[in-house]
Design a protein around this motif. Structure first.
Motif, short mmCIF file in Angstrom:
data_model
loop_
_atom_site.label_atom_id
_atom_site.label_comp_id
_atom_site.label_asym_id
_atom_site.label_seq_id
_atom_site.Cartn_x
_atom_site.Cartn_y
_atom_site.Cartn_z
N THR A 46 0.24 52.25 49.30
CA THR A 46 0.67 51.33 48.44
C THR A 46 1.70 51.79 47.62
OG1 THR A 46 -0.96 51.66 46.47
CG2 THR A 46 -1.43 49.89 48.53
N GLY A 47 1.73 53.25 47.24
CA GLY A 47 2.50 53.79 46.04
C GLY A 47 2.05 53.63 44.70
N ILE A 48 0.61 53.13 44.82
CA ILE A 48 0.32 52.60 43.51
C ILE A 48 -0.48 54.01 43.04
CG2 ILE A 48 -1.22 51.38 41.77
CD1 ILE A 48 -0.41 49.04 43.81
N ARG A 49 -0.49 54.32 41.39
CA ARG A 49 -1.05 55.41 41.12
C ARG A 49 -1.40 55.02 39.62
NH1 ARG A 49 -0.74 56.31 45.71
NH2 ARG A 49 -0.45 58.30 46.78
N VAL A 50 -2.33 55.87 38.85
CA VAL A 50 -2.84 55.41 37.54
C VAL A 50 -2.83 56.61 36.59
CG1 VAL A 50 -4.64 54.79 36.32
CG2 VAL A 50 -4.30 53.49 38.55
N PHE A 51 -1.96 56.49 35.62
CA PHE A 51 -2.17 57.68 34.45
C PHE A 51 -3.25 57.22 33.52
CE2 PHE A 51 2.28 58.40 36.06
CZ PHE A 51 2.29 59.77 35.92
N GLU A 52 -4.36 58.05 33.40
CA GLU A 52 -5.32 57.74 32.44
C GLU A 52 -5.28 58.60 31.18
OE1 GLU A 52 -9.40 57.51 33.96
OE2 GLU A 52 -8.72 57.05 36.10
N PHE A 53 -5.36 58.00 30.12
CA PHE A 53 -5.24 58.69 28.92
C PHE A 53 -6.33 58.36 27.58
CE2 PHE A 53 -2.65 54.86 28.36
CZ PHE A 53 -2.80 54.50 27.01
N LYS A 54 -6.51 59.21 26.82
CA LYS A 54 -7.49 58.97 25.66
C LYS A 54 -6.71 59.15 24.30
CE LYS A 54 -11.87 60.38 24.12
NZ LYS A 54 -13.17 61.25 24.36
N ASN A 55 -6.86 58.32 23.39
CA ASN A 55 -6.53 58.66 21.86
C ASN A 55 -7.68 59.55 21.52
OD1 ASN A 55 -5.79 58.62 19.51
ND2 ASN A 55 -6.16 56.47 19.22
N THR A 56 -7.13 61.01 21.31
CA THR A 56 -7.80 61.95 20.72
C THR A 56 -7.83 62.06 19.37
OG1 THR A 56 -6.37 63.65 21.36
CG2 THR A 56 -8.13 63.10 22.93
N GLY A 57 -6.73 61.39 18.47
CA GLY A 57 -6.63 61.26 17.16
C GLY A 57 -7.36 60.59 16.13
N ASP A 58 -7.16 60.46 15.06
CA ASP A 58 -7.86 59.74 14.19
C ASP A 58 -7.41 58.68 13.59
OD1 ASP A 58 -5.92 60.57 12.61
OD2 ASP A 58 -7.08 62.18 11.21
N ALA A 59 -6.24 57.82 14.25
CA ALA A 59 -5.80 56.76 13.78
C ALA A 59 -5.37 55.88 15.22
CB ALA A 59 -4.35 56.86 13.24
N GLN A 81 -1.24 66.80 11.33
CA GLN A 81 -2.12 66.76 12.28
C GLN A 81 -2.95 65.69 12.44
OE1 GLN A 81 -4.63 70.38 11.50
NE2 GLN A 81 -3.17 71.64 12.33
N HIS A 82 -2.87 64.73 11.40
CA HIS A 82 -3.57 63.56 11.51
C HIS A 82 -2.59 62.52 12.06
CE1 HIS A 82 -6.92 64.92 8.90
NE2 HIS A 82 -5.93 65.66 8.41
N GLY A 83 -3.33 61.45 12.55
CA GLY A 83 -2.65 60.27 13.17
C GLY A 83 -3.29 60.12 14.58
N ALA A 84 -2.69 59.25 15.33
CA ALA A 84 -2.90 59.02 17.19
C ALA A 84 -2.32 60.05 17.79
CB ALA A 84 -2.08 57.49 17.20
N LYS A 85 -3.19 60.26 18.61
CA LYS A 85 -2.88 61.40 19.53
C LYS A 85 -3.04 60.91 20.97
CE LYS A 85 -3.55 65.38 16.35
NZ LYS A 85 -4.29 66.50 16.07
N ILE A 86 -2.29 61.21 21.90
CA ILE A 86 -2.35 60.79 23.44
C ILE A 86 -2.58 61.94 24.14
CG2 ILE A 86 0.12 60.53 23.74
CD1 ILE A 86 -0.48 57.87 25.20
#
Length: 129
Positions: free
Chosen positions: A45-58, A20-25
């Protein structure tokens, strides 16, 4: 026998805790999918954005992003993403007439996806003007 059972239980819980420890996207889009809906060629334009967050502890590191035909990766974070930080991946679909069903694969060190490989999807339909 009791010692062996105890050791197995301790080992099992230790490995579960470790996994459970490490980087999480975590992506903000539902099911990691962007729905273009029905769009008219020439009006988008066909342009879109995937937004994300690092919810882990690394620190999260994105090694590569692979796309299928007609999808261009416009931009991605070149830096590592610290725990709690957000970032984005900008994609562009070439607006070929017909249905949109494409996958983008993000390769990272995220522990919450098998092998750190995250499938992102775009869907929709492009119609004539």
């Amino acid at each position: 026998m009791k010692k062996i059972v105890t050791l197995i239980i301790v080992a099992l819980f230790s490995s579960i805790g470790f996994a459970q420890h490490g980087a999480k996207i975590e992506f903000k889009t539902e099911n990691n999918t962007i729905d273009y809906g029905t769009i008219k060629k020439g009006n988008d334009t066909g342009i879109r954005v995937f937004e994300f967050k690092n919810t882990g502890d690394a620190t999260l590191v994105i090694f590569a992003i692979q796309s299928t035909s007609n999808v261009t990766i416009m931009s991605k974070s070149k830096d590592s993403i610290l725990p709690g930080q957000t970032s984005k991946i900008e994609v562009k679909y070439n607006l070929v007439l017909g249905p949109i069903r494409k996958t983008i694969t993000v390769e990272s060190n995220a522990v919450n996806y098998d092998g750190g490989r995250v499938p992102l999807k775009i869907k929709g339909e492009v119609v004539a003007n």
